[in-house]
Motif scaffolding. Structure first.
Motif, PDB file in Angstrom:
ATOM      1  N   PRO A 156      36.189  24.707  40.873  1.00  0.00           N
ATOM      2  CA  PRO A 156      35.829  24.770  39.452  1.00  0.00           C
ATOM      3  C   PRO A 156      36.109  26.129  38.810  1.00  0.00           C
ATOM      4  O   PRO A 156      35.392  26.538  37.904  1.00  0.00           O
ATOM      5  CB  PRO A 156      34.326  24.522  39.502  1.00  0.00           C
ATOM      6  CG  PRO A 156      33.891  25.281  40.737  1.00  0.00           C
ATOM      7  CD  PRO A 156      35.040  25.158  41.724  1.00  0.00           C
ATOM      8  N   ALA A 157      37.133  26.843  39.270  1.00  0.00           N
ATOM      9  CA  ALA A 157      37.415  28.183  38.735  1.00  0.00           C
ATOM     10  C   ALA A 157      37.707  28.117  37.238  1.00  0.00           C
ATOM     11  O   ALA A 157      38.190  27.098  36.725  1.00  0.00           O
ATOM     12  CB  ALA A 157      38.620  28.786  39.460  1.00  0.00           C
ATOM     13  N   ALA A 158      37.455  29.214  36.550  1.00  0.00           N
ATOM     14  CA  ALA A 158      37.721  29.281  35.106  1.00  0.00           C
ATOM     15  C   ALA A 158      39.192  28.997  34.820  1.00  0.00           C
ATOM     16  O   ALA A 158      39.522  28.298  33.857  1.00  0.00           O
ATOM     17  CB  ALA A 158      37.337  30.659  34.573  1.00  0.00           C
ATOM     18  N   GLN A 187      40.511  30.350  52.651  1.00  0.00           N
ATOM     19  CA  GLN A 187      39.671  31.255  53.458  1.00  0.00           C
ATOM     20  C   GLN A 187      38.699  31.986  52.558  1.00  0.00           C
ATOM     21  O   GLN A 187      39.103  32.820  51.733  1.00  0.00           O
ATOM     22  CB  GLN A 187      40.561  32.311  54.148  1.00  0.00           C
ATOM     23  CG  GLN A 187      41.459  31.772  55.216  1.00  0.00           C
ATOM     24  CD  GLN A 187      40.771  31.751  56.580  1.00  0.00           C
ATOM     25  OE1 GLN A 187      39.595  32.122  56.729  1.00  0.00           O
ATOM     26  NE2 GLN A 187      41.493  31.304  57.583  1.00  0.00           N
ATOM     27  N   ASP A 188      37.421  31.656  52.717  1.00  0.00           N
ATOM     28  CA  ASP A 188      36.393  32.391  51.987  1.00  0.00           C
ATOM     29  C   ASP A 188      36.319  33.801  52.572  1.00  0.00           C
ATOM     30  O   ASP A 188      36.354  33.968  53.790  1.00  0.00           O
ATOM     31  CB  ASP A 188      35.057  31.664  52.177  1.00  0.00           C
ATOM     32  CG  ASP A 188      34.031  32.099  51.165  1.00  0.00           C
ATOM     33  OD1 ASP A 188      34.414  32.364  50.014  1.00  0.00           O
ATOM     34  OD2 ASP A 188      32.845  32.174  51.538  1.00  0.00           O
ATOM     35  N   ALA A 189      36.230  34.799  51.708  1.00  0.00           N
ATOM     36  CA  ALA A 189      36.219  36.185  52.201  1.00  0.00           C
ATOM     37  C   ALA A 189      34.876  36.836  51.926  1.00  0.00           C
ATOM     38  O   ALA A 189      34.273  36.611  50.875  1.00  0.00           O
ATOM     39  CB  ALA A 189      37.320  36.973  51.509  1.00  0.00           C
ATOM     40  N   THR A 210      37.197  37.725  41.593  1.00  0.00           N
ATOM     41  CA  THR A 210      36.619  36.467  42.050  1.00  0.00           C
ATOM     42  C   THR A 210      35.751  35.794  40.980  1.00  0.00           C
ATOM     43  O   THR A 210      34.893  34.964  41.311  1.00  0.00           O
ATOM     44  CB  THR A 210      35.795  36.705  43.344  1.00  0.00           C
ATOM     45  OG1 THR A 210      34.999  37.871  43.158  1.00  0.00           O
ATOM     46  CG2 THR A 210      36.685  36.913  44.541  1.00  0.00           C
ATOM     47  N   GLY A 211      35.977  36.123  39.722  1.00  0.00           N
ATOM     48  CA  GLY A 211      35.317  35.422  38.625  1.00  0.00           C
ATOM     49  C   GLY A 211      33.822  35.256  38.856  1.00  0.00           C
ATOM     50  O   GLY A 211      33.120  36.212  39.207  1.00  0.00           O
ATOM     51  N   ALA A 212      33.328  34.035  38.660  1.00  0.00           N
ATOM     52  CA  ALA A 212      31.893  33.754  38.752  1.00  0.00           C
ATOM     53  C   ALA A 212      31.319  34.104  40.127  1.00  0.00           C
ATOM     54  O   ALA A 212      30.127  34.395  40.254  1.00  0.00           O
ATOM     55  CB  ALA A 212      31.653  32.277  38.460  1.00  0.00           C
TER      56      ALA A 212
HETATM   57  C1  LIG Z   1      36.386  25.995  29.779  1.00  0.00           C
HETATM   58  C2  LIG Z   1      37.053  27.331  29.588  1.00  0.00           C
HETATM   59  C3  LIG Z   1      37.953  27.494  28.523  1.00  0.00           C
HETATM   60  C4  LIG Z   1      38.604  28.730  28.343  1.00  0.00           C
HETATM   61  N1  LIG Z   1      39.514  28.876  27.332  1.00  0.00           N
HETATM   62  C5  LIG Z   1      40.202  30.039  27.195  1.00  0.00           C
HETATM   63  C6  LIG Z   1      41.220  30.172  26.208  1.00  0.00           C
HETATM   64  O1  LIG Z   1      41.504  29.246  25.448  1.00  0.00           O
HETATM   65  N2  LIG Z   1      41.879  31.358  26.112  1.00  0.00           N
HETATM   66  C7  LIG Z   1      41.569  32.428  26.919  1.00  0.00           C
HETATM   67  O2  LIG Z   1      42.183  33.493  26.777  1.00  0.00           O
HETATM   68  N3  LIG Z   1      40.621  32.312  27.891  1.00  0.00           N
HETATM   69  C8  LIG Z   1      39.940  31.150  28.031  1.00  0.00           C
HETATM   70  N4  LIG Z   1      38.989  31.022  29.004  1.00  0.00           N
HETATM   71  C9  LIG Z   1      38.718  32.175  29.857  1.00  0.00           C
HETATM   72  C10 LIG Z   1      39.752  32.330  30.958  1.00  0.00           C
HETATM   73  O3  LIG Z   1      40.209  31.067  31.403  1.00  0.00           O
HETATM   74  C11 LIG Z   1      39.107  33.123  32.100  1.00  0.00           C
HETATM   75  O4  LIG Z   1      38.659  34.357  31.563  1.00  0.00           O
HETATM   76  C12 LIG Z   1      40.061  33.380  33.241  1.00  0.00           C
HETATM   77  O5  LIG Z   1      40.632  32.176  33.706  1.00  0.00           O
HETATM   78  C13 LIG Z   1      39.301  34.069  34.371  1.00  0.00           C
HETATM   79  O6  LIG Z   1      40.148  34.120  35.491  1.00  0.00           O
HETATM   80  P1  LIG Z   1      39.680  34.812  36.831  1.00  0.00           P
HETATM   81  O7  LIG Z   1      40.878  34.892  37.675  1.00  0.00           O
HETATM   82  O8  LIG Z   1      38.921  36.075  36.503  1.00  0.00           O
HETATM   83  O9  LIG Z   1      38.559  33.840  37.452  1.00  0.00           O
HETATM   84  P2  LIG Z   1      38.704  32.407  38.136  1.00  0.00           P
HETATM   85  O10 LIG Z   1      39.775  31.626  37.502  1.00  0.00           O
HETATM   86  O11 LIG Z   1      37.341  31.814  38.145  1.00  0.00           O
HETATM   87  O12 LIG Z   1      39.168  32.711  39.616  1.00  0.00           O
HETATM   88  C14 LIG Z   1      38.320  33.245  40.605  1.00  0.00           C
HETATM   89  C15 LIG Z   1      38.902  32.875  41.953  1.00  0.00           C
HETATM   90  O13 LIG Z   1      38.201  33.567  42.978  1.00  0.00           O
HETATM   91  C16 LIG Z   1      38.138  32.703  44.107  1.00  0.00           C
HETATM   92  N5  LIG Z   1      37.075  33.180  44.999  1.00  0.00           N
HETATM   93  C17 LIG Z   1      35.755  33.162  44.744  1.00  0.00           C
HETATM   94  N6  LIG Z   1      35.076  33.706  45.766  1.00  0.00           N
HETATM   95  C18 LIG Z   1      35.987  34.078  46.679  1.00  0.00           C
HETATM   96  C19 LIG Z   1      35.893  34.704  47.948  1.00  0.00           C
HETATM   97  N7  LIG Z   1      34.714  35.077  48.465  1.00  0.00           N
HETATM   98  N8  LIG Z   1      37.020  34.924  48.637  1.00  0.00           N
HETATM   99  C20 LIG Z   1      38.222  34.565  48.118  1.00  0.00           C
HETATM  100  N9  LIG Z   1      38.366  33.963  46.907  1.00  0.00           N
HETATM  101  C21 LIG Z   1      37.261  33.737  46.198  1.00  0.00           C
HETATM  102  C22 LIG Z   1      37.880  31.342  43.480  1.00  0.00           C
HETATM  103  O14 LIG Z   1      38.196  30.287  44.388  1.00  0.00           O
HETATM  104  C23 LIG Z   1      38.806  31.386  42.277  1.00  0.00           C
HETATM  105  O15 LIG Z   1      40.082  30.869  42.562  1.00  0.00           O
HETATM  106  C24 LIG Z   1      38.326  29.817  29.224  1.00  0.00           C
HETATM  107  C25 LIG Z   1      37.434  29.637  30.286  1.00  0.00           C
HETATM  108  C26 LIG Z   1      36.816  28.406  30.484  1.00  0.00           C
HETATM  109  C27 LIG Z   1      35.884  28.240  31.644  1.00  0.00           C
END
Ligand SMILES: Cc1cc2nc3c(=O)[nH]c(=O)nc-3n(C[C@H](O)[C@H](O)[C@H](O)COP(=O)(O)OP(=O)(O)OC[C@H]3O[C@@H](n4cnc5c(N)ncnc54)[C@H](O)[C@@H]3O)c2cc1C
Length: 384
Positions: free
Chosen positions: A40-42, A170-172, A201-203
């Motif tokens: 469910p990543a962002a 692989q969870d880290a 790692t986002g959320a």
């Molecule tokens: C519904 C929604 C709509 C959006 N619309 C827009 C938009 O229109 N325009 C815009 O600019 N932004 C938008 N955003 C925001 C944007 O999509 C996010 O800010 C961006 O995708 C964040 O990316 P990220 O890589 O930081 O996080 P994420 O995409 O959440 O990725 C985090 C990754 O970390 C991995 N991970 C977690 N824990 C571990 C661990 N221990 N070891 C290894 N890997 C791990 C997860 O599996 C995941 O793949 C939206 C967000 C959402 C939720």
């Protein structure tokens, strides 16, 4: 041993890994999931809007460069990112909303963004089927949309072509040795090490940070998205409206996609969420109020994904008190548009060229903030 390990292959981590590899670093990109941008990543759930207007003043300079990069990113990554540039329209429906739109136009113009004030026939030339209530719009013609999952996967693949090692499924966990980064322990018991570890790692960053004793004003929320059945193409720009939780676009294949920061219900355990029926109904009707053609369509799909949100809606990017640990997290619902440029800036910053544009995102910026304010942000109830 790599120069850099990037944890998280959402669009942010994958973009960082690509730019590091492009700049000559040896990189390992790690994700718990078996592919970049997985549920469910962002980056899996994201609406994929590329909006440069109405941005926070601190990320506007990055947004402007990112907007240019999006124009050629499909070619650069040799991938179909489903990018299209029909502009972005922000509309006002009441006299008080008009003042809000005028103020956005004034501040974006001052910041050097080409933004047009549109009314009457010009407004309806941009969207012929927009509500009759639309009085004034702010229009940025270069904005648009792209596919977030495709983009994250394209960055990861391009990084791999440039020599990056990909470790998916692989969870880290992160070990710290005193105030220095130690090993990265993978779920299969093996370990990795590098001079720098990027936490993208986002959320999931909240728990990883807590395991290292780092507390930031960072929380996560589930956000829901809706998709209609396929309709004739009629909406070129992405659309938002003053006072409404709304983002509306039509995909290249014809579905209307509706977002707008509608909260989903958190899963009872772990980091995940599910759509809330009452929110789905209000999300849909709000969009139909702006684009009445939606009333003839049906809801085809609803989903939600999890996003890390910071207290000031700006990400945490930069070095921490643990030597070798670098953060790139907390993109607070608007990280997709800036992702290519965040990748470029973070890679340069890590490889030795300090980037002043990243200074506003210093992870330490809330030191000294009132504890009650932070506690209220972290415990804000979720309206289900
Ligand atoms: C519904 C929604 C709509 C959006 N619309 C827009 C938009 O229109 N325009 C815009 O600019 N932004 C938008 N955003 C925001 C944007 O999509 C996010 O800010 C961006 O995708 C964040 O990316 P990220 O890589 O930081 O996080 P994420 O995409 O959440 O990725 C985090 C990754 O970390 C991995 N991970 C977690 N824990 C571990 C661990 N221990 N070891 C290894 N890997 C791990 C997860 O599996 C995941 O793949 C939206 C967000 C959402 C939720």
């Amino acid at each position: 041993m790599s120069d850099v390990i990037v944890l998280g292959a959402g669009v942010i981590g994958s973009a960082i890994a690509y730019h590091l590899a492009r700049d000559g670093a040896s990189v390992t990109l790690v994700d718990t999931a078996h592919a970049a941008a997985s549920k469910p990543a962002a980056s899996w759930a994201s609406a994929g809007g590329l909006r440069s207007q109405g941005r926070h003043s601190q990320d506007q300079p990055i947004t402007k460069v990112a907007a240019q990069r999006w124009k050629t990113l499909s070619d650069e990554l040799d991938a179909n990112l489903e990018a299209s540039f029909g502009g972005h329209l922000h509309i006002a429906e009441t006299d008080s909303d008009v003042a809000v739109v005028e103020s956005r136009i004034a501040s974006d113009t001052d910041a050097g963004l080409p933004i047009e004030r549109v009314t009457g026939a010009r407004l309806r030339e941009i969207v012929s089927t927009i509500t009759e209530n639309a009085l004034v719009g702010a229009y940025t013609h270069g904005d648009g949309q792209a596919h977030p999952g495709r983009t994250a996967r394209a960055f990861a693949r391009a990084a791999e072509r440039l020599g990056a090692r990909i470790v998916f499924g692989q969870d880290a966990t992160i070990e710290a040795c005193g105030d220095e980064i130690g090993k990265i322990i993978l779920a299969d018991g093996s370990s990795l090490s590098a001079g720098t570890v990027v936490m993208a790692t986002g959320a999931w960053s909240i728990d990883l940070l807590a395991s290292l004793g780092i507390a930031l004003p960072l929380r996560w929320r589930g956000l829901q998205m809706l998709l209609s059945d396929v309709a004739e193409q009629q909406l070129a720009p992405t659309v938002t409206a003053v006072g409404r939780n709304l983002s509306l676009k039509q995909t290249p294949s014809g579905e209307f996609m509706i977002g707008g920061r509608w909260i989903a219900a958190p899963a009872p355990r772990g980091i995940d969420s599910t759509c809330i029926d009452a929110h789905v109904a209000r999300q849909w009707s709000g969009a139909a109020a702006i684009l009445p053609a939606l009333r003839a369509r049906r809801l085809a799909q609803a989903w939600s994904g999890v996003e890390a949100q910071s207290i000031d809606s700006l990400p945490f990017i930069g070095r921490t008190d643990i030597a070798g640990l670098y953060l790139a997290t907390g993109f607070s619902n608007h990280g997709f548009q800036i992702s290519p440029q965040i990748g470029a800036l973070v890679a340069s910053d890590i490889l030795g060229e300090r980037q002043p544009l990243l200074a506003p995102f210093d992870p330490h910026r809330h030191r000294g903030a009132a504890a009650e304010t932070i506690a209220a942000f972290l415990s804000e109830p979720i309206d289900c």
